[in-house]
Design an enzyme around this catalytic site. Structure first.
Site, PDB file in Angstrom:
ATOM      1  N   ILE A 193       0.829  -1.200   0.000  1.00 40.98           N
ATOM      2  CA  ILE A 193       0.000   0.000   0.000  1.00 40.98           C
ATOM      3  C   ILE A 193       0.867   1.255   0.000  1.00 40.98           C
ATOM      4  O   ILE A 193       0.601   2.207  -0.732  1.00 40.98           O
ATOM      5  CB  ILE A 193      -0.956  -0.011   1.207  1.00 40.98           C
ATOM      6  CG1 ILE A 193      -1.960  -1.165   1.086  1.00 40.98           C
ATOM      7  CG2 ILE A 193      -1.700   1.314   1.319  1.00 40.98           C
ATOM      8  CD1 ILE A 193      -2.821  -1.372   2.326  1.00 40.98           C
ATOM      9  N   THR A 201       9.248   7.370   2.708  1.00 40.34           N
ATOM     10  CA  THR A 201      10.190   6.835   3.679  1.00 40.34           C
ATOM     11  C   THR A 201      10.128   5.312   3.742  1.00 40.34           C
ATOM     12  O   THR A 201       9.108   4.697   3.463  1.00 40.34           O
ATOM     13  CB  THR A 201       9.930   7.402   5.090  1.00 40.34           C
ATOM     14  OG1 THR A 201       8.750   6.806   5.646  1.00 40.34           O
ATOM     15  CG2 THR A 201       9.752   8.919   5.046  1.00 40.34           C
ATOM     16  N   ASP A 213      12.988   4.681  10.389  1.00 42.30           N
ATOM     17  CA  ASP A 213      12.628   3.531  11.210  1.00 42.30           C
ATOM     18  C   ASP A 213      11.680   4.037  12.285  1.00 42.30           C
ATOM     19  O   ASP A 213      12.097   4.774  13.188  1.00 42.30           O
ATOM     20  CB  ASP A 213      13.884   2.923  11.835  1.00 42.30           C
ATOM     21  CG  ASP A 213      13.565   1.730  12.734  1.00 42.30           C
ATOM     22  OD1 ASP A 213      12.380   1.405  12.930  1.00 42.30           O
ATOM     23  OD2 ASP A 213      14.520   1.128  13.274  1.00 42.30           O
ATOM     24  N   ASN A 237       1.740   4.069   7.475  1.00 49.45           N
ATOM     25  CA  ASN A 237       1.507   2.787   6.835  1.00 49.45           C
ATOM     26  C   ASN A 237       2.475   1.699   7.284  1.00 49.45           C
ATOM     27  O   ASN A 237       2.196   0.506   7.121  1.00 49.45           O
ATOM     28  CB  ASN A 237       1.605   2.964   5.308  1.00 49.45           C
ATOM     29  CG  ASN A 237       1.600   1.655   4.566  1.00 49.45           C
ATOM     30  OD1 ASN A 237       0.582   0.983   4.473  1.00 49.45           O
ATOM     31  ND2 ASN A 237       2.755   1.265   4.034  1.00 49.45           N
ATOM     32  N   SER A 244      -5.008   1.221   9.722  1.00 52.27           N
ATOM     33  CA  SER A 244      -5.354   0.119  10.613  1.00 52.27           C
ATOM     34  C   SER A 244      -5.668  -1.080   9.728  1.00 52.27           C
ATOM     35  O   SER A 244      -4.904  -1.401   8.820  1.00 52.27           O
ATOM     36  CB  SER A 244      -6.525   0.509  11.518  1.00 52.27           C
ATOM     37  OG  SER A 244      -6.895  -0.544  12.367  1.00 52.27           O
ATOM     38  N   TYR A 259      -1.010  -8.742  16.773  1.00 57.97           N
ATOM     39  CA  TYR A 259      -1.319  -7.875  15.631  1.00 57.97           C
ATOM     40  C   TYR A 259      -2.617  -7.123  15.895  1.00 57.97           C
ATOM     41  O   TYR A 259      -2.699  -5.904  15.692  1.00 57.97           O
ATOM     42  CB  TYR A 259      -1.418  -8.710  14.355  1.00 57.97           C
ATOM     43  CG  TYR A 259      -1.699  -7.893  13.110  1.00 57.97           C
ATOM     44  CD1 TYR A 259      -0.772  -6.970  12.646  1.00 57.97           C
ATOM     45  CD2 TYR A 259      -2.877  -8.057  12.394  1.00 57.97           C
ATOM     46  CE1 TYR A 259      -1.018  -6.227  11.504  1.00 57.97           C
ATOM     47  CE2 TYR A 259      -3.129  -7.316  11.247  1.00 57.97           C
ATOM     48  CZ  TYR A 259      -2.196  -6.410  10.810  1.00 57.97           C
ATOM     49  OH  TYR A 259      -2.441  -5.668   9.675  1.00 57.97           O
ATOM     50  N   LYS A 270      -3.254  -3.008  16.326  1.00 55.02           N
ATOM     51  CA  LYS A 270      -4.214  -2.266  15.510  1.00 55.02           C
ATOM     52  C   LYS A 270      -5.341  -1.687  16.368  1.00 55.02           C
ATOM     53  O   LYS A 270      -5.795  -0.555  16.130  1.00 55.02           O
ATOM     54  CB  LYS A 270      -4.777  -3.161  14.407  1.00 55.02           C
ATOM     55  CG  LYS A 270      -3.765  -3.547  13.336  1.00 55.02           C
ATOM     56  CD  LYS A 270      -3.180  -2.324  12.644  1.00 55.02           C
ATOM     57  CE  LYS A 270      -2.290  -2.682  11.459  1.00 55.02           C
ATOM     58  NZ  LYS A 270      -1.668  -1.490  10.838  1.00 55.02           N
ATOM     59  N   VAL A 329      -5.613  -7.410   1.168  1.00 56.81           N
ATOM     60  CA  VAL A 329      -5.089  -6.640   0.042  1.00 56.81           C
ATOM     61  C   VAL A 329      -4.107  -7.499  -0.743  1.00 56.81           C
ATOM     62  O   VAL A 329      -3.329  -8.265  -0.165  1.00 56.81           O
ATOM     63  CB  VAL A 329      -4.386  -5.354   0.533  1.00 56.81           C
ATOM     64  CG1 VAL A 329      -3.853  -4.543  -0.641  1.00 56.81           C
ATOM     65  CG2 VAL A 329      -5.346  -4.508   1.368  1.00 56.81           C
ATOM     66  N   THR A 380      -1.077  -7.807  -1.806  1.00 55.82           N
ATOM     67  CA  THR A 380       0.300  -7.352  -1.694  1.00 55.82           C
ATOM     68  C   THR A 380       1.150  -8.543  -1.279  1.00 55.82           C
ATOM     69  O   THR A 380       0.650  -9.657  -1.112  1.00 55.82           O
ATOM     70  CB  THR A 380       0.440  -6.246  -0.628  1.00 55.82           C
ATOM     71  OG1 THR A 380       0.217  -6.830   0.662  1.00 55.82           O
ATOM     72  CG2 THR A 380      -0.566  -5.139  -0.856  1.00 55.82           C
TER      73      THR A 380
END
Length: 297
Positions: free
Chosen positions: A26, A45, A68, A98, A152, A166, A170, A200, A202
């Site tokens: 994303i 970044t 970072d 992100n 999120s 995880y 979130k 998604v 990815t």
């Protein structure tokens, strides 16, 4: 409660975007989208800036930085470098938090290092960038305001087996964002939007996923986590119901650019919207069931 995002937001024609986690997925798609809009400016970044080679090197409107989010000094350095690069015309208008990765597996087997690093990245990393961005947006008397998008997930609304930390990260991002949004003075025009996509398309599962060492007590195929893993694997293989990262990027840009009030939460995709609605409807049923217990007078 103090209302949030009370005014329509108008994206400046020369808006400056700061995006974390631009190496893939994303983040990469949002960076690519903004880089292809000539009047917009981009601070892209990643922990390893060599992963940003897909962006041009000779465009003064594009700044590629190492960042970072787990390091306060790295975050401070990125903000300082951005201000120096763009000089007197520097305005920070949009931030997209992100950066992150998934930690999955049997929660009982998770190590202290694994769990702390996950929360450090998902939550504290988002908090660091967000609070630093607020200070810049709030103090810019020439063009005060902006939008902070905190990425999120459906996992920030609904919890599933095998991803406890995880989900914890979130869920923390969601509560932090909602509380912080209510601290803003309306005149600052600082808006917040929590983006909650479902699956998604990815390389998240391979590139941005850490796996907890399996626990023997949870190994059988009838365990909830194993059943979910098999279901997710089939979904990834088929691609059915998965969102295109480019569509997520365009949705974020459209929210910023449509000239309307910014919504606090946006579940992205039919799956996310449907599951979120189902959860809240079931919570209302559960609330009615415990009403006699809750009303103690």
């Amino acid at each position: 409660m103090n209302p949030v995002n009370t005014k329509p937001y108008n994206l400046p024609s020369d808006a400056c975007w700061l995006i974390t986690g631009c190496s893939s997925g994303i983040g990469r798609e949002i960076a690519t989208l903004i880089a292809n809009k000539p009047s917009q400016r981009l601070i892209a970044t990643a922990r390893n800036p060599s992963t940003l080679s897909y962006l041009p090197d000779n465009n003064p409107n594009i700044l590629k930085l190492a960042l970072d989010v787990t390091s306060a000094s790295s975050v401070d350095a990125a903000f300082t470098t951005a201000a120096q690069h763009f000089g007197q015309n520097y305005h920070l208008d949009i931030v997209v938090n992100n950066a992150g990765y998934s930690l999955s597996g049997d929660t009982e087997a998770a190590t202290e290092e694994e769990t702390h690093q996950e929360i450090e990245t998902l939550f504290f990393g988002t908090a660091r960038v967000t609070t630093r961005a607020i200070a810049v947006m709030r103090q810019d008397e020439k063009r005060r305001g902006g939008v902070i998008f905190n990425i999120s997930s459906l996992a920030g609304l609904c919890a599933f087996p095998g991803h406890a930390y995880y989900h914890a990260g979130k869920f923390a991002v969601e509560g932090f964002t909602e509380s912080l949004a209510r601290e803003m003075h309306p005149e600052w025009n600082i808006n917040f939007c929590i983006i909650e996509p479902s699956g998604v398309k990815t390389n998240f599962e391979s590139h941005s996923k850490a796996i907890i060492k399996p626990h023997p007590a949870y190994a059988t195929e009838d365990m909830p986590s194993r059943r979910l893993e098999n279901y997710v694997k089939k979904g990834l293989e088929s691609g059915v119901g998965l969102l295109e990262p480019r569509d997520v990027a365009e949705a974020i840009f459209n929210i910023a650019n449509r000239g309307e009030r910014v919504p606090l939460r946006v579940p992205l995709g039919k799956v996310a919207w449907t599951m979120a609605k189902s959860k809240f409807e079931s919570m209302l049923v559960d609330l009615d069931m415990v009403k006699d217990l809750s009303f103690m007078d």
